[in-house]
Scaffold this active site. Structure first.
Site, PDB file in Angstrom:
ATOM      1  N   SER A 158       9.223  -4.125   3.816  1.00  0.00           N
ATOM      2  CA  SER A 158       8.763  -3.327   2.890  1.00  0.00           C
ATOM      3  C   SER A 158       9.178  -3.986   1.667  1.00  0.00           C
ATOM      4  O   SER A 158      10.374  -4.085   1.312  1.00  0.00           O
ATOM      5  CB  SER A 158       9.139  -1.938   3.080  1.00  0.00           C
ATOM      6  OG  SER A 158       8.299  -1.282   4.060  1.00  0.00           O
ATOM      7  N   LYS A 207       8.642   1.083  15.377  1.00  0.00           N
ATOM      8  CA  LYS A 207       8.489   0.928  14.122  1.00  0.00           C
ATOM      9  C   LYS A 207       8.538   2.164  13.315  1.00  0.00           C
ATOM     10  O   LYS A 207       7.475   2.873  13.593  1.00  0.00           O
ATOM     11  CB  LYS A 207       7.185  -0.106  14.025  1.00  0.00           C
ATOM     12  CG  LYS A 207       7.058  -0.359  12.218  1.00  0.00           C
ATOM     13  CD  LYS A 207       5.912  -1.348  12.415  1.00  0.00           C
ATOM     14  CE  LYS A 207       5.540  -1.887  10.782  1.00  0.00           C
ATOM     15  NZ  LYS A 207       4.747  -1.104  10.033  1.00  0.00           N
ATOM     16  N   ARG A 229       3.555   2.780   1.716  1.00  0.00           N
ATOM     17  CA  ARG A 229       1.873   3.151   1.822  1.00  0.00           C
ATOM     18  C   ARG A 229       1.716   4.426   2.603  1.00  0.00           C
ATOM     19  O   ARG A 229       0.652   5.077   2.254  1.00  0.00           O
ATOM     20  CB  ARG A 229       1.253   2.174   2.643  1.00  0.00           C
ATOM     21  CG  ARG A 229       1.169   0.885   1.858  1.00  0.00           C
ATOM     22  CD  ARG A 229       0.702  -0.120   2.782  1.00  0.00           C
ATOM     23  NE  ARG A 229      -0.671   0.062   3.713  1.00  0.00           N
ATOM     24  CZ  ARG A 229      -1.565  -0.371   3.031  1.00  0.00           C
ATOM     25  NH1 ARG A 229      -1.476  -0.837   1.779  1.00  0.00           N
ATOM     26  NH2 ARG A 229      -2.722   0.183   3.609  1.00  0.00           N
ATOM     27  N   HIS A 231       6.851   1.602   5.789  1.00  0.00           N
ATOM     28  CA  HIS A 231       5.414   1.345   5.659  1.00  0.00           C
ATOM     29  C   HIS A 231       4.879   0.614   4.373  1.00  0.00           C
ATOM     30  O   HIS A 231       3.746   0.907   3.909  1.00  0.00           O
ATOM     31  CB  HIS A 231       4.671   2.675   6.061  1.00  0.00           C
ATOM     32  CG  HIS A 231       3.535   2.188   7.075  1.00  0.00           C
ATOM     33  ND1 HIS A 231       3.358   2.495   8.369  1.00  0.00           N
ATOM     34  CD2 HIS A 231       2.082   1.768   6.636  1.00  0.00           C
ATOM     35  CE1 HIS A 231       1.976   2.284   8.607  1.00  0.00           C
ATOM     36  NE2 HIS A 231       1.505   1.868   7.762  1.00  0.00           N
TER      37      HIS A 231
END
Ligand code: FNR
Length: 384
Positions: free
Chosen positions: A312, A256, A283, A280
């Site tokens: 996302s 990931k 973030r 992510h």
């Protein structure tokens, strides 16, 4: 779940009302100047559809095969640390909603609820997200624990090598450790339902919540800073670590954090079963490319050899279809499901998934497709 929540933005508003500000902003916001967060929305909106007409779409099917398992929706619930703060044992609420929808739930390393409890309380497919610690042996013990609990898929997160800069958390006192402050106290007092239904339930059951996947002895309360070097997230991880993990883990392995085609190619060579193309949720690195923009080059590099999951910024069913048309095989849902959980636990998470499902069904029909296999790049226009 109130019927007024007609879309994910409505669910988000319910979550905002229910949660103390510190917790709501922790789940909702991005990093630094939040250019990346705004960019996610712009990137989805900049992709337009080429709908096809006069195709029989009376029998629409959203099913797909993800990591060898047939499922009714092209979705998985993303790992979100501290989901247990938005609802008492929020991870169980999410896992049950996922099971009900027939999709996997990915448990986070930073979960407040132990994987044993999640596994006992839900009967759907469970994945486990691994943050590799500085002391690898402790991480390897954790994946052994995941294996013993019947977890079939391990997701290694590789995009969190530094502490993200989220200034609102500092201002809200929502850093780990959570600081006791007057404003923080008032924030909680003005959300008595959350205090009563979440915080006090933990306290009555044994105390302040802790991170249940940290080794005993390194398991800090969320109110205390974990200073142990051994369980600091490593910033020295390399492709060799991924290859070693591949040796140690017999189940499905997912990487990931991929945003570059060359990394996708290396992931294929390292023997992973799928990658997650993600920023992510904007973030971590503000200004990271939106996954939907990175997808076409990555899909070309992968060439169908392994699975591609994307996430996302998904807020609409049509966002999901855009990702699928541009090369994703399935999509992870982070905040949308968390908002639902914060608003009404398992029923709220189910409601959020149902909204996305219904929006996907309608959009698929408008596109003139009866199933997801028909969806390809000819149905979308990307900005040059
Ligand atoms: C996350 N995400 C995340 N990812 C991960 O690999 N490990 C983690 O512990 C967390 N924790 C986490 C907490 C919260 C509150 C959020 C919102 C997200 C990222 C997550 O898995 C996913 O990539 C994004 O959330 C996807 O974007 P959306 O759907 O939230 O917009």
């Amino acid at each position: 779940m109130k019927t007024e929540a007609l879309n994910i933005e409505d669910v988000r508003k319910l979550a905002r009302r229910r949660l103390p500000r510190g917790i709501f902003e922790y789940i909702d916001r991005g990093a630094e100047d939040e250019i990346g967060l705004a960019g996610l929305r712009h990137a989805f909106d900049a992709v337009t559809f080429n709908p096809r007409i006069l195709a029989d779409v009376s029998q629409r099917d959203l099913s797909t095969t993800l990591l060898g398992r047939k499922q009714p929706l092209p979705l998985a619930i993303a790992p979100t640390a501290a989901a247990g703060l938005v609802w008492h044992e929020g991870e169980i609420a999410l896992a049950r909603a996922a099971a009900r929808a027939g999709i996997p739930f990915c448990i986070a390393t930073g979960s407040i609820t132990a994987m044993e409890r999640i596994a006992a309380a839900s009967n759907g497919p469970l994945w486990f997200q691994l943050y590799m610690w500085h002391e690898r042996a402790l991480s390897f013990e954790l994946i052994e624990r995941a294996r013993k609990n019947g977890i079939e898929t391990l997701v290694l997160t590789a995009d969190t090598v530094a502490t993200p800069n989220r200034e609102y958390n500092t201002r809200n006192g929502f850093e780990i450790p959570i600081r006791a402050s007057l404003s923080g106290g008032l924030d909680m007092l003005s959300h008595p339902r959350w205090v009563w239904q979440v915080l006090l339930r933990y306290i009555r059951a044994g105390g302040i919540p802790t991170y249940q996947h940290y080794p005993p002895g390194f398991r800090s309360r969320i109110t205390r800073k974990a200073t142990w070097e051994q369980v600091r997230l490593t910033d020295a991880m390399t492709w060799d670590d991924l290859r070693e993990l591949r040796q140690r883990w017999n189940g499905k392995l997912v990487l990931k954090g991929v945003l570059r085609a060359e990394d996708a190619r290396k992931a294929v060579e390292a023997g992973v079963d799928a990658i997650v193309v993600t920023s992510h949720g904007a973030r971590n690195l503000d200004g990271a490319i939106a996954p939907i923009r990175a997808l076409p080059a990555i899909a070309e590099a992968v060439g169908g050899r392994i699975g591609i999951i994307a996430d996302s910024g998904v807020r609409r069913g049509s966002d999901i279809l855009k990702l699928l048309a541009l090369g994703a095989d399935s999509v992870m849902i982070g905040r949308a499901a968390l908002y639902g959980t914060a608003a009404a636990g398992e029923a709220g998470a189910t409601h959020a998934l149902t909204l996305l499902r219904n929006e996907m069904l309608a959009a698929l029909g408008f596109l003139g497709c009866a199933n997801l296999r028909e969806l390809d790049t000819s149905f979308v226009n990307t900005p040059s």
